[in-house]
Design a protein around this motif. Sequence first.
Motif, PDB file in Angstrom:
ATOM      1  N   UNK A 128       0.712  -1.010   0.137  1.00 38.78           N
ATOM      2  CA  UNK A 128       0.009   0.329  -0.424  1.00 38.78           C
ATOM      3  C   UNK A 128       1.150   1.161  -0.374  1.00 38.78           C
ATOM      4  N   UNK A 129       1.867   1.497   0.846  1.00 37.73           N
ATOM      5  CA  UNK A 129       2.670   2.609   1.090  1.00 37.73           C
ATOM      6  C   UNK A 129       3.840   2.608  -0.355  1.00 37.73           C
ATOM      7  N   UNK A 130       3.990   1.636  -0.782  1.00 37.03           N
ATOM      8  CA  UNK A 130       4.725   1.801  -2.497  1.00 37.03           C
ATOM      9  C   UNK A 130       3.254   2.309  -3.510  1.00 37.03           C
ATOM     10  N   UNK A 131       2.254   2.127  -3.563  1.00 34.08           N
ATOM     11  CA  UNK A 131       1.145   2.744  -4.135  1.00 34.08           C
ATOM     12  C   UNK A 131       0.976   3.647  -3.598  1.00 34.08           C
ATOM     13  N   UNK A 132       1.101   3.950  -2.385  1.00 36.28           N
ATOM     14  CA  UNK A 132       0.575   6.040  -2.475  1.00 36.28           C
ATOM     15  C   UNK A 132       2.076   6.633  -3.085  1.00 36.28           C
ATOM     16  N   UNK A 133       3.409   5.794  -3.120  1.00 37.33           N
ATOM     17  CA  UNK A 133       3.779   6.705  -3.291  1.00 37.33           C
ATOM     18  C   UNK A 133       4.811   7.045  -5.015  1.00 37.33           C
ATOM     19  N   UNK A 134       3.654   5.929  -5.703  1.00 32.93           N
ATOM     20  CA  UNK A 134       3.956   6.544  -7.283  1.00 32.93           C
ATOM     21  C   UNK A 134       3.080   7.309  -7.230  1.00 32.93           C
ATOM     22  N   UNK A 135       1.396   6.764  -6.548  1.00 35.42           N
ATOM     23  CA  UNK A 135       0.644   7.872  -6.565  1.00 35.42           C
ATOM     24  C   UNK A 135       1.501   9.539  -6.835  1.00 35.42           C
ATOM     25  N   UNK A 136       1.630   9.867  -5.590  1.00 36.00           N
ATOM     26  CA  UNK A 136       2.723  10.857  -5.461  1.00 36.00           C
ATOM     27  C   UNK A 136       3.497  11.335  -5.920  1.00 36.00           C
ATOM     28  N   UNK A 137       4.079  10.275  -7.016  1.00 33.36           N
ATOM     29  CA  UNK A 137       4.991  11.208  -8.290  1.00 33.36           C
ATOM     30  C   UNK A 137       4.628  11.361  -9.591  1.00 33.36           C
ATOM     31  N   UNK A 138       3.144  10.651  -9.553  1.00 37.21           N
ATOM     32  CA  UNK A 138       2.240  10.604 -10.600  1.00 37.21           C
ATOM     33  C   UNK A 138       1.870  12.084 -10.037  1.00 37.21           C
TER      34      UNK A 138
END
Length: 71
Positions: A59-69
Amino acid sequence: MAASAVVTCNGNSPCQGRSGPAQGYELSLNRTKELVHEEVEHHPPLEIPAELRAIERAILQGIEVLEGMLR
């Protein structure tokens, strides 16, 4: 001479207030059917927190990817 059975009815028994050959017998399906319980396998208790940590990391990795986008 016919044999007779002595049946005691309790307060919850449906035999109260009836007359005839079924008087005194509990014939409801829930009281006469055989209950079969399936065996359930559970994870060992120490595996559960480890699985939750792995899910949390994903979940945290997905949040980081979303923040990067969003930058």
